[in-house]
Design an enzyme around this catalytic site. Structure first.
Site, PDB file in Angstrom:
ATOM      1  N   GLY A 583       3.682  -0.440  -8.840  1.00  0.00           N
ATOM      2  CA  GLY A 583       3.522  -0.712  -7.429  1.00  0.00           C
ATOM      3  C   GLY A 583       3.598  -2.216  -7.077  1.00  0.00           C
ATOM      4  CG  ASP A 703      -0.467  -1.119   2.740  1.00  0.00           C
ATOM      5  OD1 ASP A 703       0.366  -0.818   3.675  1.00  0.00           O
ATOM      6  OD2 ASP A 703      -0.276  -1.690   1.738  1.00  0.00           O
TER       7      ASP A 703
END
Ligand code: AMP
Length: 929
Positions: A583, A703
């Site tokens: 990520g 998010d």
């Protein structure tokens, strides 16, 4: 005297015998030839072979020329032809002669055997043929062979024509001025040659070069750059191959009249040295990946470029029409990389920010290029100063390529640049002075800072200096190297015993920090844009901006500190095999504790951690140590050292929702059923509801997206990635913060004003619902322009209920009952994505809508081993106070790992006692609750 006469007589007899012998030999050979060929239409009846049609003899009756012109000659050629030692010309073109082609006398100058049925030629045929000037062996069904090395001996060669003769392998390096100073014609078309055009061609006097239509799988490839040094060229046929790279500079090829480049993979802008070449008469460029503006040639030139039908990457289909300024800049940026093919094949059209994705180019929603990402692309060449013309670029990522040269000083003038990552290349020279705040990562460039690259002729370590080294110095170096090897081996034995070699991380202690956030969402682009707003200000309570309250920002959960050594141990030294995913922060590894409990360890790349990254890291710890809920992924601990920043989570074996929605085909799994999707939607809603409202404080995730929703083995969902979570200031429902999130999920008012409320999460949640219904990503660049943005498309489709079944994910099999819930969810998704925030429902409402649609989920008994013992349905303040009370308890617990595992991470927190045997238990999944 007597002796003298007899000697002369003897000589005369000998010469006459030799002459008669040769004569009769030619006679014998010609008669043999006559028998081996079937001589239809050949007028070969005369007793004297010198009178045969097509045969010529010298004054001494030796055969000098044989020309079998009839075009009906069959049969084969006899071995004896080699005895015609005065033969200079042999032509049998266009017949049906077959069998092996025999050796020929080395007197031969011209050999034409093309268009026959010969099946082979001796490999060493050319060994003694130093008089050969012209050779044409085209169109014979030879069995496969390589261009014979013996050809090297034909130093007088002017023409070598071997079209369609079953050549395999590469074109040898001997074709060129040195070996064949007189070679003007080289024709090797329609063979099965592969590899590149040899460098030996450079500087040759070749006028005609045909290598078109190779039949091998690989064909001829690499670049055509050698052509620019073949200044005698008049005709170039290289079509039907796999040549790549740009069309070379033809300015020195002033006799060139015929250029056929079609059907290759040529890239780049067509150089004006070709389009304005005065001598040019014919040019064929169709079916390449040529870029820039389609070239305009003089009217007298016969041009085949077929822009309508052929493959190309021109920015427009209108000949001569210039490309946009931006496209021109981008093209000049990739020019020094040799116009890489993957770029040319991806960069289509005249607008990098609208239409299909341009590889490595990331645009903002307002159509500005904000990121150039050429990391890991295998590019070589230098960094173009033209990058500096991309004035809106904030991040320039060029890491992990083979770039050479220096960092152009022009880059330092890029007005909004925040990051330049050129790590792991072969750059040298001084780093230009960038303005304060720009993060420059030059790690992995051994010669950066030096005036010359290592190994260059007068670099300090090379050339002369080496010669000057005395014997003593050399002995010293050898001893030094041996010594170092010894120490290295010792360290390896000591260290390697503890850890295997699986840690692939390159330690770069002096790395200049940077925090790139990638996205696991396919087309979606993770953003964090606020050039004018420093992270420090936003976090530390900057002017007018929102700041995290210190209670959240401080990372003090001492009992959650975990030793790096423990984490190395449980992840098998961060072995690649244990990678769960990657990520924006770095890599996530699977780990297993002694008792079999699985954990997920997120390891930030230390050299990639900037202030912002560190803030997100701390925010994640702060939030997750304060909020705990069955639908928020639990943080078990962390490690924060100079070079290591790690977060330890409960392990979610089924990975992300994103994988299950979008990548299930690739993963070989099944699509999620509708009921599963509903249940996941409810789980997420509950988790976010808890964040939003079940506490006195309001946490906003900012998010939410499928790649931040993790799934357990029971396919229950938990929200993860709390790096961007913000705590609303007391009593404030809305506040301004630095824009962060992911394109496609950003609420419009947040994108425009930077003001954030819980409704920005509702909007993102609505997008997730739409993704669950349709199986389409928030941004689908492959769709036509008007359908790229899922929300706009979905809401349009919803207006027309008749056609709405088209939006249902084709992987879904929805029955009648399911259809009802489907409509409800579609309406709900649409409301969540309402333009006006106040038209969007709150999470409580969403949970109320979803809950009745989902089979009632009965939580299991609370886990007695959960050290925090938190009831996840209690309010946040209740949970917090219980957690805080319990925090002390853990300090009395003892660590189950050996003392050797206590490292600086723990040492730096000397006030914190070692962890308890219950450490493992504390990892016990709370999911069962
Ligand atoms: P992130 O850095 O959070 O975006 O995570 C990167 C990837 O690692 C995710 O897409 C998941 O595939 C994987 N991952 C992250 N956290 C976990 C976890 N707790 N359990 C299992 N896999 C995870």
């Amino acid at each position: 005297m007597g002796f003298g006469v007899s000697y002369v007589l003897q000589l005369m007899v000998m010469f006459s015998l030799m002459f008669v012998c040769a004569l009769s030999q030619d006679d014998v050979v010609m008669k043999k030839l006559k028998t081996t060929i079937s001589k239809n239409n050949l007028d070969w009846s005369d007793k004297d072979f010198c009178n045969w049609k097509g045969v010529r003899c010298s004054g001494t009756k030796r055969v000098t020329t044989i020309e079998l012109r009839s075009s009906t000659v069959e049969g084969s050629l006899p071995q004896e032809l080699v005895q015609l030692t005065e033969l200079t010309y042999f032509r049998c073109s266009g017949n049906s002669l077959s069998g092996n082609f025999p050796y020929m006398p080395n007197s031969l100058q011209k050999l034409y055997i093309d268009n026959n049925k010969f099946t082979s030629m001796p490999n060493d045929f050319f060994t003694n043929m130093s008089n050969l000037i012209e050779v044409a062996i085209d169109y014979n069904p030879f069995s496969q062979w390589q261009i014979p090395f013996s050809l090297k001996n034909c130093l007088a060669l002017q023409t070598f024509s071997a079209v369609n003769v079953s050549f395999v392998g590469v074109i040898p390096e001997f074709f060129g001025e040195e070996t064949f100073p007189s070679l003007t014609t080289l024709k090797l078309s329609f063979n099965s040659l592969e590899g590149n055009l040899p460098n030996s061609l450079s500087g040759s006097s070749i006028q005609t070069l045909w290598v078109n239509g190779q039949k091998s799988n690989n064909k001829l490839n690499a670049t055509l750059s050698v052509l620019q040094n073949m200044t005698s060229l008049q005709q170039i046929w290289v079509h039907g191959n796999s040549f790549t790279g740009p069309i070379p500079d033809f300015s020195n090829l002033d006799q060139l009249y015929d250029v056929s480049l079609r059907d290759n993979q040529l890239t780049g802008v067509v150089p004006s040295s070709l389009s304005s070449l005065q001598s040019l008469k014919i040019v064929n460029l169709t079916n390449n990946d040529l870029q820039g503006s389609p070239p305009k040639f003089q009217d007298s030139v016969q041009v085949d470029i077929d822009i309508d039908k052929g493959r190309h990457s021109f920015c427009t289909e209108v000949v001569g029409q210039p490309c946009s300024q931006l496209v021109n800049v981008l093209l000049s940026v990739v020019e020094p990389f040799g116009y890489p093919l993957k770029i040319a094949q991806s960069w289509k059209g005249n607008d990098p920010c609208h239409g299909p994705n341009w590889l490595g180019v990331v645009c903002s929603s307002s159509g500005n290029i904000i990121i150039i990402d050429f990391e890991n692309k295998g590019f070589s060449g230098s960094i173009s100063p033209s990058f500096a013309s991309l004035g809106t670029v904030t991040k320039l990522r060029l890491a992990n390529n083979n770039l050479t040269g220096t960092i152009p000083k022009e880059l330092a003038s890029m007005p909004v640049l925040q990051l330049l990552d050129v790590s792991n290349n072969s750059l040298y020279g001084q780093i230009p002075s960038f303005r304060a705040g720009v993060v420059v990562n030059t790690n992995g460039n051994p010669d950066i800072g030096k005036d010359k690259p290592h190994g260059s002729p007068d670099s300090s370590s090379g050339g002369e200096d080496k010669k000057k080294l005395g014997v003593g110095a050399i002995v010293g170096i050898v001893i030094g190297i041996v010594g170092l090897l010894g120490v290295g081996a010792f360290v390896f034995v000591i260290y390697g015993k503890r850890y295997n070699k699986c840690d692939n991380k390159v330690q770069t202690p002096n790395a200049i920090v940077v925090h790139p956030r990638h996205s696991g969402d396919g087309n979606a682009v993770k953003i964090s844009v606020a050039a004018s707003e420093s992270v420090g200000a936003s976090v530390a309570g900057g002017t007018g901006g929102f700041s995290l309250s210190s209670s959240v920002q401080n990372v003090e959960a001492g009992n959650m500190v975990i030793s790096i050594r423990v984490l190395r141990e449980v992840t098998n030294n961060f072995c690649d095999e244990n990678i769960l995913g990657k990520g924006g922060f770095g890599t996530v590894y699977k780990g297993e504790l002694d008792d079999g409990t699985k954990i997920a360890v997120k390891r930030m790349q230390s050299e990639m951690v900037g202030d912002k990254g560190l803030d997100e890291f701390k925010s994640e710890i702060a939030v997750l140590t304060k909020v705990r809920h069955r639908h928020l992924v639990a943080l078990h601990g962390y490690c924060l050292e100079d070079n290591e920043k790690l977060l330890v989570y409960e392990y979610m074996p089924q990975g992300t929702l994103s994988q299950h929605l979008f990548d299930w085909k690739d993963d070989g799994s099944k699509p999620l059923e509708w009921k599963r999707r509903l249940s996941i939607a409810l789980d997420v809603a509950r988790g976010v509801e808890y964040l939003h409202g079940l506490a006195h404080q309001i946490f906003i995730h900012r998010d939410l997206k499928p790649s931040n929703i993790l799934l357990g083995d029971d396919m229950r969902a938990k929200v993860s990635d709390f790096g961007l979570v913000r705590l609303a200031p007391e009593g404030q429902a809305s506040f301004q913060t630095r824009l962060a999130g992911t394109f496609g999920y950003l609420a419009p008012e947040y994108a425009v004003t930077g003001r954030v409320t819980t409704k920005v999460d509702i909007y993102s949640y609505g997008v997730i619902l739409m993704e669950m219904i349709t199986g389409r990503r928030a941004i689908e660049n492959s769709q036509p322009e008007e359908n790229i943005h899922l929300v706009a498309w979905f809401r349009r489709m919803l207006l027309n209920k008749d056609s709405f079944d088209k939006v249902i994910d084709p992987a879904l099999n929805i029955n009648e009952e399911g259809l009802k819930s489907f409509w409800t969810i579609a309406e709900l998704a649409s409301q969540c994505c309402a333009r006006e925030p106040h038209h969007r429902p709150n999470m409580g409402h969403i949970v109320n809508v979803l809950a009745p649609l989902v089979e009632i989920w009965k939580p299991a008994e609370p886990d007695a081993d959960d050290m925090y013992g938190i009831d996840f349905d209690m309010s946040l303040p209740q949970a917090l106070s219980k957690w805080q009370n319990l925090e002390g308890i853990s300090n009395t617990l003892d660590v189950s790992y050996s003392s050797s595992m206590v490292d600086s991470c723990e040492n730096t927190q000397s006030s914190i006692p070692p962890r308890s045997p219950g450490f493992a238990n504390s990892f016990t999944s709370t999911d069962a609750r």
